[in-house]
Each structure stands twice: as structure tokens, then as C-alpha cells.
Motif scaffolding. Structure first.
Motif, PDB file in Angstrom:
ATOM      1  N   PHE A 188      66.413 -60.497  23.859  1.00 25.67           N
ATOM      2  CA  PHE A 188      67.609 -59.898  23.464  1.00 25.67           C
ATOM      3  C   PHE A 188      67.424 -58.237  23.603  1.00 25.67           C
ATOM      4  N   ASP A 189      68.082 -57.618  24.520  1.00 25.57           N
ATOM      5  CA  ASP A 189      68.003 -56.112  24.430  1.00 25.57           C
ATOM      6  C   ASP A 189      69.282 -55.573  23.475  1.00 25.57           C
ATOM      7  N   ALA A 190      68.775 -54.964  22.268  1.00 26.89           N
ATOM      8  CA  ALA A 190      69.680 -54.657  21.235  1.00 26.89           C
ATOM      9  C   ALA A 190      70.252 -53.183  21.714  1.00 26.89           C
ATOM     10  N   LYS A 191      69.849 -52.579  22.440  1.00 22.60           N
ATOM     11  CA  LYS A 191      70.691 -51.323  22.917  1.00 22.60           C
ATOM     12  C   LYS A 191      71.647 -51.643  24.137  1.00 22.60           C
ATOM     13  N   ASP A 192      71.257 -52.392  25.124  1.00 23.10           N
ATOM     14  CA  ASP A 192      72.276 -52.590  26.082  1.00 23.10           C
ATOM     15  C   ASP A 192      73.151 -53.789  25.588  1.00 23.10           C
ATOM     16  N   GLN A 193      72.859 -54.661  24.515  1.00 21.86           N
ATOM     17  CA  GLN A 193      73.368 -55.848  24.227  1.00 21.86           C
ATOM     18  C   GLN A 193      73.650 -56.741  25.280  1.00 21.86           C
ATOM     19  N   GLN A 194      72.458 -57.344  25.859  1.00 27.84           N
ATOM     20  CA  GLN A 194      72.415 -58.204  26.662  1.00 27.84           C
ATOM     21  C   GLN A 194      71.015 -58.859  26.790  1.00 27.84           C
ATOM     22  N   TRP A 195      71.124 -60.176  27.384  1.00 31.62           N
ATOM     23  CA  TRP A 195      69.804 -60.821  27.533  1.00 31.62           C
ATOM     24  C   TRP A 195      68.915 -60.294  28.470  1.00 31.62           C
ATOM     25  N   CYS A 196      67.770 -60.303  28.446  1.00 33.29           N
ATOM     26  CA  CYS A 196      66.837 -59.803  29.337  1.00 33.29           C
ATOM     27  C   CYS A 196      66.673 -60.740  30.647  1.00 33.29           C
ATOM     28  N   TRP A 197      66.418 -61.822  30.012  1.00 32.96           N
ATOM     29  CA  TRP A 197      66.286 -63.093  30.903  1.00 32.96           C
ATOM     30  C   TRP A 197      66.721 -64.300  30.091  1.00 32.96           C
ATOM     31  N   LYS A 240      60.157 -50.028  11.617  1.00 29.74           N
ATOM     32  CA  LYS A 240      59.186 -51.358  11.808  1.00 29.74           C
ATOM     33  C   LYS A 240      60.439 -52.478  12.092  1.00 29.74           C
ATOM     34  N   MET A 241      61.708 -52.352  11.520  1.00 24.87           N
ATOM     35  CA  MET A 241      62.627 -53.238  12.007  1.00 24.87           C
ATOM     36  C   MET A 241      63.643 -53.160  12.982  1.00 24.87           C
ATOM     37  N   ASN A 242      63.555 -51.741  13.167  1.00 24.17           N
ATOM     38  CA  ASN A 242      64.736 -51.420  13.950  1.00 24.17           C
ATOM     39  C   ASN A 242      64.080 -51.251  15.475  1.00 24.17           C
ATOM     40  N   VAL A 243      63.880 -52.274  16.161  1.00 20.56           N
ATOM     41  CA  VAL A 243      63.427 -52.173  17.463  1.00 20.56           C
ATOM     42  C   VAL A 243      64.458 -52.581  18.477  1.00 20.56           C
ATOM     43  N   ARG A 244      64.195 -52.149  19.745  1.00 21.49           N
ATOM     44  CA  ARG A 244      65.238 -52.471  20.756  1.00 21.49           C
ATOM     45  C   ARG A 244      65.194 -53.966  21.136  1.00 21.49           C
ATOM     46  N   TYR A 245      64.330 -54.649  21.276  1.00 18.33           N
ATOM     47  CA  TYR A 245      64.195 -56.056  21.675  1.00 18.33           C
ATOM     48  C   TYR A 245      63.937 -57.074  20.825  1.00 18.33           C
ATOM     49  N   TRP A 246      64.524 -58.165  20.667  1.00 21.27           N
ATOM     50  CA  TRP A 246      64.648 -59.291  19.695  1.00 21.27           C
ATOM     51  C   TRP A 246      64.556 -60.684  20.428  1.00 21.27           C
ATOM     52  N   SER A 247      63.508 -61.556  19.773  1.00 22.06           N
ATOM     53  CA  SER A 247      63.605 -62.822  20.285  1.00 22.06           C
ATOM     54  C   SER A 247      64.670 -63.592  20.108  1.00 22.06           C
ATOM     55  N   MET A 304      74.938 -60.056  16.568  1.00 28.86           N
ATOM     56  CA  MET A 304      73.665 -59.715  17.398  1.00 28.86           C
ATOM     57  C   MET A 304      72.984 -58.363  16.855  1.00 28.86           C
ATOM     58  N   PRO A 305      71.838 -58.187  16.950  1.00 25.39           N
ATOM     59  CA  PRO A 305      71.218 -57.157  16.338  1.00 25.39           C
ATOM     60  C   PRO A 305      71.680 -55.811  17.108  1.00 25.39           C
ATOM     61  N   GLU A 306      71.560 -54.712  16.603  1.00 21.84           N
ATOM     62  CA  GLU A 306      72.152 -53.623  17.204  1.00 21.84           C
ATOM     63  C   GLU A 306      71.052 -52.555  16.959  1.00 21.84           C
ATOM     64  N   TYR A 307      70.416 -51.649  17.937  1.00 27.42           N
ATOM     65  CA  TYR A 307      69.478 -50.799  17.856  1.00 27.42           C
ATOM     66  C   TYR A 307      70.244 -49.328  18.073  1.00 27.42           C
ATOM     67  N   ARG A 308      69.695 -48.390  16.891  1.00 24.36           N
ATOM     68  CA  ARG A 308      69.953 -47.206  16.933  1.00 24.36           C
ATOM     69  C   ARG A 308      68.561 -46.151  17.055  1.00 24.36           C
ATOM     70  N   GLU A 309      68.413 -45.290  17.591  1.00 28.90           N
ATOM     71  CA  GLU A 309      67.365 -44.511  17.676  1.00 28.90           C
ATOM     72  C   GLU A 309      67.232 -43.611  16.608  1.00 28.90           C
ATOM     73  N   HIS A 310      66.209 -43.719  15.952  1.00 27.88           N
ATOM     74  CA  HIS A 310      65.837 -42.757  14.783  1.00 27.88           C
ATOM     75  C   HIS A 310      66.204 -41.318  14.890  1.00 27.88           C
ATOM     76  N   LYS A 311      66.532 -40.437  14.459  1.00 29.70           N
ATOM     77  CA  LYS A 311      66.893 -38.976  14.628  1.00 29.70           C
ATOM     78  C   LYS A 311      65.616 -38.119  15.091  1.00 29.70           C
ATOM     79  N   ASP A 312      64.474 -38.788  14.599  1.00 29.62           N
ATOM     80  CA  ASP A 312      63.172 -37.930  14.775  1.00 29.62           C
ATOM     81  C   ASP A 312      62.239 -39.132  15.753  1.00 29.62           C
ATOM     82  N   ARG A 313      62.998 -39.910  16.336  1.00 30.69           N
ATOM     83  CA  ARG A 313      62.311 -40.623  17.407  1.00 30.69           C
ATOM     84  C   ARG A 313      61.310 -40.016  18.287  1.00 30.69           C
ATOM     85  N   THR A 314      61.866 -38.651  19.084  1.00 31.83           N
ATOM     86  CA  THR A 314      60.877 -38.117  19.892  1.00 31.83           C
ATOM     87  C   THR A 314      60.061 -37.376  19.314  1.00 31.83           C
TER      88      THR A 314
END
Length: 138
Positions: free
Chosen positions: A129-138, A51-58, A1-11
Motif C-alpha cells: 500500500f502506498d500511504a502517500k497516494d492512498q492506493q494499493w501498488c498491485w 523509522k515508522m513513518n514510511v510511504r509503503y506498507w505491506s 489505512m496508514p498515512e504518510y507525511r514527509e518530515h520537515k527536514d527530509r530533504t
């Protein structure tokens, strides 16, 4: 499953785009130019982690390794831009500047939906799929 990591300069990246939106909104620009520039700001927000490091994945983007992937705006940019131009609070619009990685085919199907936001995905039966919480949204 994809993993999501915030970029250090996200904010900082998001704050920078918000500063640009604040600067653009009051300007008397040619309407198409203003919309285009606001659209770039929305892109910068949805790509704050890359661009490819997003929280949500179909589901399709996860299961089909050979599929061409698309950085999809959950709330379409034209909708977000219209909301900004209509005077909606910037922070509310920015909260809806969310990306989901989808297949190119899913992107085309989503574009035909009459719904907004996540309702487009639900209408088309696209599991997310929510790659941050590692669970399906629905």
C-alpha cells in the motif's frame, strides 16, 4: 489505512547522507568498515521521515495489529552498497533507498527471495500500500 507525511527536514537529512557517501567512497578504508559506514548512510536515507513513518506498507503490516513490524529495505542495503562501490551514480542508488513497513514474518520471507527490489514482494505475493497516494501498488 496508514498515512504518510514527509518530515520537515527530509530533504536536508537525505542531502546530509549523500554528502557522507560522497566523502566515504574515495577513502582508502578497510573494506568491511567502508561497507558498514555506507550502510549507515543508506539507513539514514530510508529513515529520513522516521523509522515508522514510511510511504509503503505491506498488507500484513496494516491488517495484523499485533504483528511485530520491521522497517524493510525494498532494495537490500548490501545491494545498494555494492552498487555504490562499483561506481554507479549516487543519485541512482539513492532513488532505490526505499523502505516498506512489513511484518517480521514477511521480512524473513523476503530475505529468501532471489529477486531484487519490488520483485521480491511480488514473488512472495506481498501486497503493498502506498500511504502517500492512498492506493494499493498491485
Amino acid at each position: 489505512m496508514p498515512e504518510y507525511r514527509e518530515h520537515k527536514d527530509r530533504t536536508k537529512r537525505i542531502e546530509s547522507a549523500i554528502v557522507a557517501i560522497n566523502a566515504l567512497l574515495p577513502l582508502d578504508l578497510y573494506p568491511a568498515h567502508k561497507r558498514e559506514l555506507l550502510g549507515v548512510c543508506i539507513w539514514k536515507i530510508t529513515e529520513a521521515d522516521g523509522k515508522m513513518n514510511v510511504r509503503y506498507w505491506s498488507e500484513g503490516s496494516i491488517l495484523n495489529e499485533k504483528a511485530k513490524l520491521q522497517h524493510e529495505h525494498v532494495h537490500e542495503r548490501k545491494e545498494l552498497i555494492t552498487r555504490l562501490l562499483n561506481g554507479e551514480a549516487i543519485e541512482l542508488v539513492v532513488k532505490d533507498a526505499i523502505a516498506c513497513m512489513v511484518t517480521k514474518e514477511e521480512h524473513l520471507v523476503l530475505g529468501k527471495s532471489s529477486n531484487l527490489g519490488w520483485q521480491r514482494y511480488k514473488e512472495q505475493g506481498i501486497k503493498v500500500f502506498d500511504a502517500k497516494d492512498q492506493q494499493w501498488c498491485w
